[in-house]
Design a protein around this motif. Structure first.
Motif, PDB file in Angstrom:
ATOM      1  N   ALA A 171       0.838  -1.209   0.000  1.00  0.00           N
ATOM      2  CA  ALA A 171       0.000   0.000   0.000  1.00  0.00           C
ATOM      3  C   ALA A 171       0.868   1.252   0.000  1.00  0.00           C
ATOM      4  N   LEU A 172       1.984   1.191   0.714  1.00  0.00           N
ATOM      5  CA  LEU A 172       2.907   2.336   0.740  1.00  0.00           C
ATOM      6  C   LEU A 172       3.465   2.613  -0.653  1.00  0.00           C
ATOM      7  N   ASN A 197      -2.419   4.554  19.457  1.00  0.00           N
ATOM      8  CA  ASN A 197      -3.043   5.846  19.758  1.00  0.00           C
ATOM      9  C   ASN A 197      -2.242   7.016  19.178  1.00  0.00           C
ATOM     10  N   TRP A 198      -1.095   6.697  18.545  1.00  0.00           N
ATOM     11  CA  TRP A 198      -0.305   7.757  17.893  1.00  0.00           C
ATOM     12  C   TRP A 198       0.621   7.091  16.869  1.00  0.00           C
ATOM     13  N   GLN A 212      -0.731  11.048  13.079  1.00  0.00           N
ATOM     14  CA  GLN A 212      -2.132  10.790  13.413  1.00  0.00           C
ATOM     15  C   GLN A 212      -2.196  10.555  14.915  1.00  0.00           C
ATOM     16  N   GLY A 213      -3.183  11.122  15.562  1.00  0.00           N
ATOM     17  CA  GLY A 213      -3.314  10.971  17.001  1.00  0.00           C
ATOM     18  C   GLY A 213      -3.523  12.324  17.640  1.00  0.00           C
ATOM     19  N   LEU A 273      -1.664   5.827   6.793  1.00  0.00           N
ATOM     20  CA  LEU A 273      -1.675   4.397   6.444  1.00  0.00           C
ATOM     21  C   LEU A 273      -1.313   3.537   7.653  1.00  0.00           C
ATOM     22  N   LEU A 274      -0.267   3.919   8.376  1.00  0.00           N
ATOM     23  CA  LEU A 274       0.153   3.154   9.562  1.00  0.00           C
ATOM     24  C   LEU A 274      -0.952   3.146  10.608  1.00  0.00           C
ATOM     25  N   TYR A 275      -1.530   4.296  10.865  1.00  0.00           N
ATOM     26  CA  TYR A 275      -2.549   4.426  11.920  1.00  0.00           C
ATOM     27  C   TYR A 275      -3.797   3.615  11.570  1.00  0.00           C
ATOM     28  N   ALA A 276      -4.142   3.588  10.284  1.00  0.00           N
ATOM     29  CA  ALA A 276      -5.344   2.861   9.853  1.00  0.00           C
ATOM     30  C   ALA A 276      -5.091   1.355   9.732  1.00  0.00           C
TER      31      ALA A 276
END
Ligand code: SME
Length: 164
Positions: A24-25, A54-55, A72-73, A45-48
């Motif tokens: 995906a990356l 949580n971060w 993200q976070g 992408l990592l967070y999803a």
């Protein structure tokens, strides 16, 4: 299934999930070398894709210390000195740091009180330190060597595929 076989299967599927994440990356990086765009989409992408975070995001080296980058976070500490906290330790050592319980890590910087474990991968290019990739989890013992290997591959791809 024996306990050992279950562990092997779990490790394999986790490694496979990182293979999917890396694929995906590739899609995100295709035809685009803008640093902020690539780091922003990589953090999303990592967070999803990875459960129990949580971060997830980046601190960038400005020649003196680390400054928060795309993530993200919840809002995070803006500046971290080299050698301070988990991020500054990974940057100083130029090696991945896995912290199974942040409350047992001397000098841990608590940006989000929900964090209980953390992994930080240094970003090192041909000319030296670029920053770090940082993931936090509300669970203790969330990160292991499979995560380290997968995230180091993500870091290498971002370093090669972006203009720093
Ligand atoms: N806990 C980190 C600080 C950054 S936040 O987790 C986003 C540290 O100790 O370096």
């Amino acid at each position: 299934m024996s306990h050992a076989l279950q562990l092997t299967a779990a490790t394999a599927s986790k490694a496979q999930r990182y293979q999917a994440l890396l694929a995906a990356l590739e899609g995100i990086l295709a035809g685009e070398r803008n640093l902020i765009a690539n780091l922003a989409n990589a953090s999303a992408l990592l967070y999803a894709s990875l459960e129990g975070l949580n971060w997830a995001g980046f601190y960038l080296y400005d020649g003196a210390g680390l400054v928060v980058g795309p993530f993200q976070g919840k809002p995070a500490c803006v500046r971290i000195a080299i050698g301070q906290g988990v991020c500054g330790t990974a940057a100083a050592r130029r090696e991945t740091v896995i912290v199974e319980d942040v409350h047992a890590f001397p000098g841990h910087i608590a940006c989000d009180a929900a964090s209980n474990s953390e992994i930080v991968v240094p970003l090192v290019g041909p000319r030296g330190l670029l920053g770090v990739l940082d993931l936090d989890s509300p669970s203790t013992h969330r990160f292991d060597r499979v995560d380290a290997t997968g995230l180091e591959a993500v870091a290498a791809r971002l370093i090669a595929g972006s203009d720093w």
